[in-house]
Design a protein around this motif. Sequence first.
Motif, short mmCIF file in Angstrom:
data_model
loop_
_atom_site.label_atom_id
_atom_site.label_comp_id
_atom_site.label_asym_id
_atom_site.label_seq_id
_atom_site.Cartn_x
_atom_site.Cartn_y
_atom_site.Cartn_z
N LYS A 145 0.79 -1.23 -0.11
CA LYS A 145 -0.02 0.06 0.03
C LYS A 145 0.99 1.23 -0.16
O LYS A 145 0.46 2.32 -0.49
N LYS A 146 2.02 1.15 0.57
CA LYS A 146 3.04 2.22 0.90
C LYS A 146 3.71 2.42 -0.47
O LYS A 146 4.00 3.46 -0.80
N LYS A 154 3.06 1.69 -3.70
CA LYS A 154 2.16 2.29 -4.81
C LYS A 154 2.59 1.92 -6.22
O LYS A 154 1.58 1.69 -7.00
N ASN A 155 3.99 1.98 -6.23
CA ASN A 155 4.51 1.49 -7.96
C ASN A 155 4.00 0.25 -8.22
O ASN A 155 4.68 -0.49 -7.87
N GLU A 156 3.04 0.45 -9.29
CA GLU A 156 2.84 -0.97 -9.89
C GLU A 156 4.06 -1.79 -10.37
O GLU A 156 4.22 -2.96 -10.30
N TYR A 176 -1.73 -4.09 -5.24
CA TYR A 176 -0.78 -4.77 -4.42
C TYR A 176 -1.40 -5.98 -3.70
O TYR A 176 -0.92 -7.00 -3.43
#
Lengths: 675, 483
Positions: free
Chosen positions: A24-25, A27-29, A118
């Motif tokens: 969640k932190k 974020k970068n896919e 995520y």
Amino acid sequence: MFEYVWLIPLFPLIGFAINGLLGKKIKNEKIIGGLGTVMVVCSFIVSALILLQLLGLPGEERHFEKTLFTWIQSGNFKADIGFLIDPLSVIMLMVVTGVGSLIHLYSIGYMHGEEGFYRYFAYLNLFTFSMLLLVLGNNLLLMFVGWEGVGLCSYLLIGYYFHKKSAGDAGKKAFVVNRIGDFGFLLGIFTLFWYFGTKFNVWTINFHELALQSHLLSTEATFGVITLVTLFFFIGATGKSAQIPLYTWLPDAMEGPTPVSALIHAATMVTAGVYMIARMNFLYIKAPQTLMVVAIVGAATAIFAATIGTAQNDIKRVLAYSTVSQLGYMFLAMGVGAFTAGIFHLMTHAFFKACLFLGSGSVIHGMHYALHHADHHEHCAHAADVDPQDMRNMGGLRKQMPWTFLTFLLATIAIAGIPGFAGFFSKDEILWQAFANPLHGDLNYVLWGLGAVAAGLTAFYMFRLVFMTFFGESRLIPEAKKHLHESHIVIVLPLVVLAILSVVGGWIGLPKLIGERLGNIPNYFEHFLEPVFANGHVAAAEGAHLSATLEWGLMGTSVLIAVVGISIAYALYIIAPTVPARFVARFPRLYQLVYNKWYVDEIYDFLFVNPCKAFGNFLWKGFDVVVVDGLVNGTAFVVKNTGGGMRYLQTGLVHNYAMTMVLGVVVIVGVYIFR
Amino acid sequence: MDLLMPVVNFGAIMPELILSVVAMVLLLVNVFLKTEQKAYLGYLSLLGIGYSLYVVMTAWGTPQTGFSGSVLQDNFALFFKGIFLVGAALTVLIADQYVRREECNYGELYPLILFATVGMMLMASGTDLMTIFLGLEVLSVSLYVLAGFNRKNLKSNEAGLKYFLLGAFSTGFLLYGMALTFGATGTTRIAEIAKVAAASSAVVQNPLFLVGMLLMAVGFSFKIAAAPFHMWTPDVYEGAPTPITAFMSAGPKAAGFAAFIRVLMVALPTLKADWTDLLWILAVLTMTIGNLIALNQDNIKRMLAYSSIAHAGYALVGFTAGNSIGTAGILFYMLTYTFMNIGAFAIIILVGKKGEPNNNVSDYAGFGFKHPVLALVMTIFLFSLAGIPPMAGFMGKFYLFSGAVKAGYVWLAIIGVLNSAASVYYYLRVMVFMYMKDPTEQFDWVKMTVPVFITLIICVVGVLGAGIWPAYLLGLAQNAMPF
């Protein structure tokens, strides 16, 4: 390398931990998806190294157990956290990590931009971990842990689009149905544990030790404990592997994201039941009656699901029923003692069915994109309401999506059983064994017949799917059609790899007949698995008493049936596309019956689900409320409405609770005194 | 004339003594504290519990008798004392946040918890029917007060009074049973009863003896909430303040089992055939009724109450088996159940609001998105309760059922497994709400105090640790078997 087998499940577990906790932190896919994929690829590399090392050993030494630590020790009972390496588990490892890696890669493209990206990768890694645990566990209990784990992940991933009610319901259904199967599995473990303990004084659940003891068992001609145990395990298998009567959850499971359907509900998890029976082959071979049940259920499922597949319009549902049907083939193989053939089909099926699902995902992705963009145009504002999974809205897609089309076509040819492609070798092996095995007497011909007809149906509905989706005129609204295009490279690449495997994957298991013609090429696959099924082979003797001519004849027949199936599909959906509609109009009842999946869901609701709910309600409302409060219900009602809480509680319920206690005492003491 | 001085050995009741002294000190200190300072009592009682736990641990392996053999602090008693102390400590940790919110921050809370724990410990180490009865009364009276502790709340009052009335009623049965047993054997010492019965078949065939056993079994069944003596549980659990519900579901239930096991197995082995049949039926009834009614509960405390009934049923399965793994399984189960259940109640406290208007399962809608970590923790507890590996609940059930299988009660194990399969449904429902439903209303950010945080960590570590490495705990439990 064997010593490092624990690395295989560890990698996806790390991936799960990182993505689950920090995803969640992050974020970068790219990082999330890349990490998830790389972890599975690492497992694949370790698995491949182990395979190479295993190949370097002579056949009888291909067995290794790595014990990490003792998990449970009580008295003479012991279970380890231990991993088992043998040809069977290594083949499964290669399938799970190999196909798994490709699907992880595909998911990066497919799930792009989804909320909870995520979460998806964390679940997918957790699934891979559980599946590897299931495959590698050297005892029943550890296998069960993996078994429950994959069930849980399956549930979480089916319900991934939880805001859709149907997705949540499908997840719940999968979980509940699987619990019925798990119940059978647990009973099997308990009964087997107890039986071996009391009979041989060996309290164990380790596969290897069980196999050693089972040599002492004699084959059960009549119904006995081993038959019971194997049936219990088979109930477990029917739940996880979606066989009659517990198959209903799998088609609903298509509510999950498509790569999940490919990985969990086609290539890996649903084959766990087949793997489990193969793993326990030493027991099954002692219980011919169970084998007969397995064979019948398998053959029945194969043909039953195939009939439903012919009438579905949702592209994923067709594939779902196809999966149920193909799993039926694998169980048919198990039931006739052809364990090798079943595992072989498991592997080739993983290739072509994963390819088909991912291909359908590519189509759905494209359709969804096109419809979504068309929605922005003023004069087709409802484009987003068009179902992107309904084949009636497709047609002619081969022009816009050439790579998807080509790979999909190859996989379809493979599943249809056209010679030279992977599906042909494995399916033909199963059909031949069903015909030639010495286990079931005249039943063999029925089993073969069911399998052959199901093969024809498979060829028909698969080509129906291809023709409706990729051929003919486009039935998509023109505005949307403009937006159709081929999918991204990360989606296409796995398709290409899987398509290649669907073509060549069968060549490692050439039938003896063909191998001899081609210059004595042995059946590598069978030789590799031989040590695992040493017992099994005795029973499923090669049917040597039957002539080679007969085998050629049967092979020819099954190819002919497949060609007929394809031809009918061609005739109905390319040459004369109006015929199906006329057929539906002519036989509306039959069509409705098949289209509505023989109403099995409704029957289950009526027979089991509703009565259970009613019974629970009855116990609560009936027993606790009516019987307990009922005696003074009137008083209670009056008191509740007139007096305060205190009076209500003094005159009402406590009295009755005490009354129940007294009744309990009277009954207990009475029974003991007057018995 | 010689006066026979009874042999007093305070060492045998040292953990009880420590807690009693601390509790009395707390009562005194309480007078001088303002309402907002009551939390200090909690810290003090934690110190007392900690010291008592330390004594329990150092006493492991050295059995001591005291008071002319009316108490025996053996490993069996020590293991249970450990469970009670852990349960009490966790309760004290979660209580503060609750009593502040509900504005029932009365200082008596902590001494009462300690006295209840003393009662439980006496039940576990009592080797005389009178000691066990004494312990049970100390426990019960404290619990009656605790259940009605939130005295401004009508439901809490109702719970306390109901529990008191029914508890007193059941005590009557227990006492009657003890009296009959005394009448038949002429002694209340557990070991003596066994000796007398073994020596003479006339005693065993005496109906007084049999009925005595049955009535005692009824009394204990009430304590462990076995059907059909379970009726009080849902009402009391629902009405009692949540930390007290958590407390009641863990320690006192385990205490009931401790005394039940010791009385039946040590004093009445001669009637084993009789009480095994009874336990078999109680186990099936308890599991089935608990689970089936739980399926339809909307209030989560009530749901967990029925679930706790079902769990007592599972433990009875191990008791019926009567062998080492089954009985050790009960000890293991009671300890791990303490972790998972108090953990789950801690989450309920966190989610609850003043007056607890939101204790329904549907109030957990969307919890998983608002508080992913807390929801994950709750999921772990629920999975453990449902018996899904690798949580401790699975291992516990595994031991209990495999004990039954080993003892030849295959059908009982099958019913147990079937029950636990059914139970998944209602635990799963909570998760469905947490993860698959959108929140019905905007709910507030949960405030978490440090003690609750510590509780959750302890519980998660306990549930996962005992699930993945159960061997150590089970080894202890098997060492605790004197029978």
